[in-house]
Design a protein around this motif. Structure first.
Motif: not given
Length: 137
Positions: A54-59, A91-97, A120-129
């Motif tokens: 979730y992020q508020s984005v100014q376009i 435009y103020a866009y409420e990003f949610a994805s 979209v980036a992440w702090v911890y990568k998903s561990n499949t195992r």
């Protein structure tokens, strides 16, 4: 003598390569209207891979010509917002994805004029195992 000549050719090619690249940077007339889209910020960071971010984005967008423009997300049929007789807009866009999205500026004829990607980036990568924790008690 031949090796010296080859060495001089390599040096000449290296020295002249920036001059040769200038011709590639010359503007081309691909579209009648030059436009740009700017996102602030350009990245949304989620804690774990696969989580919705979730992020508020100014376009902000601008075009060389006044006209009717609409802002779209990932080729969705419905626009986020449209402007009439404008050459720029915000435009103020409420990003949610959970995935990156491409925001596109199109004219009244649905021609793509400019686009920008909200990453979209992440702090911890998903561990499949999954880790197995053994308990003795």
């Amino acid at each position: 003598m031949a090796k010296i000549f080859q060495g001089l050719l390599v040096i000449a090619a290296i020295l002249l390569s920036p001059l040769l690249c200038v011709a590639d940077d010359a503007p081309t007339h691909q579209a009648e209207t030059q436009a740009s889209v700017l996102l602030t910020p350009v990245r949304c960071v989620a804690l774990h891979q696969g989580q919705v971010c979730y992020q508020s984005v100014q376009i902000s967008w601008s075009s060389a010509q006044v006209g009717n423009y609409c802002l779209y997300v990932d080729d969705q049929p419905e626009p986020l917002h449209c402007w009439q007789a404008q050459a720029q807009g915000n435009y103020a866009y409420e990003f949610a994805s959970a995935q990156s999205q491409v925001l596109q500026l199109k004219n009244a004829q649905q021609q793509l004029l400019a686009q920008a990607t909200m990453e979209v980036a992440w702090v911890y990568k998903s561990n499949t195992r999954r880790k197995t924790h053994w308990r003795l008690f």
